[in-house]
Design a protein around this motif. Structure first.
Motif, PDB file in Angstrom:
ATOM      1  N   SER A 164      50.739   9.013 -27.057  1.00  0.00           N
ATOM      2  CA  SER A 164      50.090   8.123 -26.092  1.00  0.00           C
ATOM      3  C   SER A 164      51.116   7.288 -25.342  1.00  0.00           C
ATOM      4  CB  SER A 164      49.047   7.228 -26.767  1.00  0.00           C
ATOM      5  OG  SER A 164      49.660   6.345 -27.665  1.00  0.00           O
ATOM      6  N   SER A 165      52.221   6.909 -25.988  1.00  0.00           N
ATOM      7  CA  SER A 165      53.256   6.159 -25.273  1.00  0.00           C
ATOM      8  C   SER A 165      53.957   7.067 -24.269  1.00  0.00           C
ATOM      9  CB  SER A 165      54.254   5.522 -26.237  1.00  0.00           C
ATOM     10  OG  SER A 165      55.046   6.507 -26.862  1.00  0.00           O
ATOM     11  N   LEU A 166      54.139   8.344 -24.611  1.00  0.00           N
ATOM     12  CA  LEU A 166      54.698   9.283 -23.645  1.00  0.00           C
ATOM     13  C   LEU A 166      53.745   9.465 -22.474  1.00  0.00           C
ATOM     14  CD1 LEU A 166      56.248  12.149 -25.800  1.00  0.00           C
ATOM     15  CD2 LEU A 166      57.437  10.404 -24.497  1.00  0.00           C
ATOM     16  N   SER A 167      52.473   9.554 -22.770  1.00  0.00           N
ATOM     17  CA  SER A 167      51.483   9.721 -21.707  1.00  0.00           C
ATOM     18  C   SER A 167      51.499   8.526 -20.775  1.00  0.00           C
ATOM     19  CB  SER A 167      50.083   9.889 -22.296  1.00  0.00           C
ATOM     20  OG  SER A 167      50.035  11.053 -23.064  1.00  0.00           O
ATOM     21  N   LEU A 168      51.605   7.325 -21.328  1.00  0.00           N
ATOM     22  CA  LEU A 168      51.658   6.116 -20.512  1.00  0.00           C
ATOM     23  C   LEU A 168      52.909   6.113 -19.643  1.00  0.00           C
ATOM     24  CD1 LEU A 168      50.281   3.468 -19.809  1.00  0.00           C
ATOM     25  CD2 LEU A 168      51.475   2.421 -21.733  1.00  0.00           C
ATOM     26  N   LEU A 201      54.412   9.173 -12.734  1.00  0.00           N
ATOM     27  CA  LEU A 201      53.609   9.869 -11.727  1.00  0.00           C
ATOM     28  C   LEU A 201      53.143   8.891 -10.647  1.00  0.00           C
ATOM     29  CD1 LEU A 201      52.143  12.354 -10.633  1.00  0.00           C
ATOM     30  CD2 LEU A 201      50.237  11.785 -12.163  1.00  0.00           C
ATOM     31  N   GLU A 202      52.696   7.711 -11.068  1.00  0.00           N
ATOM     32  CA  GLU A 202      52.265   6.697 -10.096  1.00  0.00           C
ATOM     33  C   GLU A 202      53.415   6.309  -9.172  1.00  0.00           C
ATOM     34  OE1 GLU A 202      50.829   2.042 -10.055  1.00  0.00           O
ATOM     35  OE2 GLU A 202      50.352   3.246 -11.818  1.00  0.00           O
ATOM     36  N   THR A 203      54.614   6.166  -9.727  1.00  0.00           N
ATOM     37  CA  THR A 203      55.781   5.823  -8.910  1.00  0.00           C
ATOM     38  C   THR A 203      56.118   6.955  -7.949  1.00  0.00           C
ATOM     39  OG1 THR A 203      56.657   4.381 -10.641  1.00  0.00           O
ATOM     40  CG2 THR A 203      58.219   5.140  -8.978  1.00  0.00           C
ATOM     41  N   ARG A 204      55.993   8.203  -8.398  1.00  0.00           N
ATOM     42  CA  ARG A 204      56.245   9.346  -7.516  1.00  0.00           C
ATOM     43  C   ARG A 204      55.245   9.372  -6.359  1.00  0.00           C
ATOM     44  NH1 ARG A 204      60.098  12.462  -9.549  1.00  0.00           N
ATOM     45  NH2 ARG A 204      60.366  12.581 -11.790  1.00  0.00           N
ATOM     46  N   VAL A 205      53.983   9.105  -6.658  1.00  0.00           N
ATOM     47  CA  VAL A 205      52.950   9.088  -5.618  1.00  0.00           C
ATOM     48  C   VAL A 205      53.246   7.972  -4.609  1.00  0.00           C
ATOM     49  CG1 VAL A 205      50.503   8.632  -5.173  1.00  0.00           C
ATOM     50  CG2 VAL A 205      51.172  10.174  -7.026  1.00  0.00           C
TER      51      VAL A 205
END
Length: 191
Positions: free
Chosen positions: A35-39, A45-49
């Motif tokens: 879950s920490s990896l997912s976060l 991903l948000e930063t890439r977007v």
């Protein structure tokens, strides 16, 4: 055998209970790790977007002639992890015939070398408010209040999608023109 002897040698049930507890503990650690990896992946991903949004913004902006350089400087305020992702995402890109360079800002005094300044969520705007008002600098930050009060673009989340608000009045004050195509995509435009 006395009860004392049975205490020395664990029974099958005690051993199996311990093994079950150990398995539970291992699965719990794996779950926490995943879950920490997912976060972390989600943040990346948000930063890439957002990097892609910022890059695309630059295609629909016109800066004052006196602020034009050979390269387009997109600067990230203080956040090394955001800077690394943005640099990786935008390396080798060009916008309007200018090579994109991503820079990490450590102080407000460096703002004058930027065309676009991105202030991530954890950066207090008040620290650099004066420097960010300089002509020709497009400011991008988090939230609709950022676009209303401080910046040209403010990222907002609507129905779990990243959108943006535009402060057209501030862009005009800075001498930056925004294409009507980009204005039509905004969630909200502040005059």
């Amino acid at each position: 055998m006395s009860s004392r002897d049975t205490d020395k040698y664990p029974t099958a049930r005690t051993f199996s209970e311990k093994l079950c507890g150990l398995r539970f503990g291992v699965w719990w650690l794996v779950l926490v790790f995943v879950s920490s990896l997912s976060l972390a992946d989600e943040r990346q991903l948000e930063t890439r977007v957002k990097s892609a949004f910022i890059y695309n913004f630059t295609k629909y902006l016109s800066w004052p002639d006196d602020s034009m350089r050979d390269s387009l400087h997109i600067c990230v305020a203080r956040d090394t992890s955001v800077y690394e992702v943005m640099r990786e995402t935008l390396t080798s890109k060009e916008s309007q015939g200018r090579r994109v360079e991503v820079r990490l800002l450590r102080s407000g005094q460096e703002v004058s070398s930027c065309d676009v300044v991105y202030l991530p969520r954890n950066h207090p705007v008040a620290d650099w408010q004066f420097e960010l008002q300089a002509p020709g600098i497009v400011t991008v930050g988090e939230g609709s209040e950022f676009a209303s009060d401080y910046g040209v673009f403010g990222f907002v989340v609507v129905a779990e999608k990243i959108r943006f608000d535009i402060n057209l009045g501030l862009a005009r004050q800075k001498g930056v023109r925004i294409s009507s195509k980009l204005l039509s995509l905004a969630q909200r435009v502040v005059e």
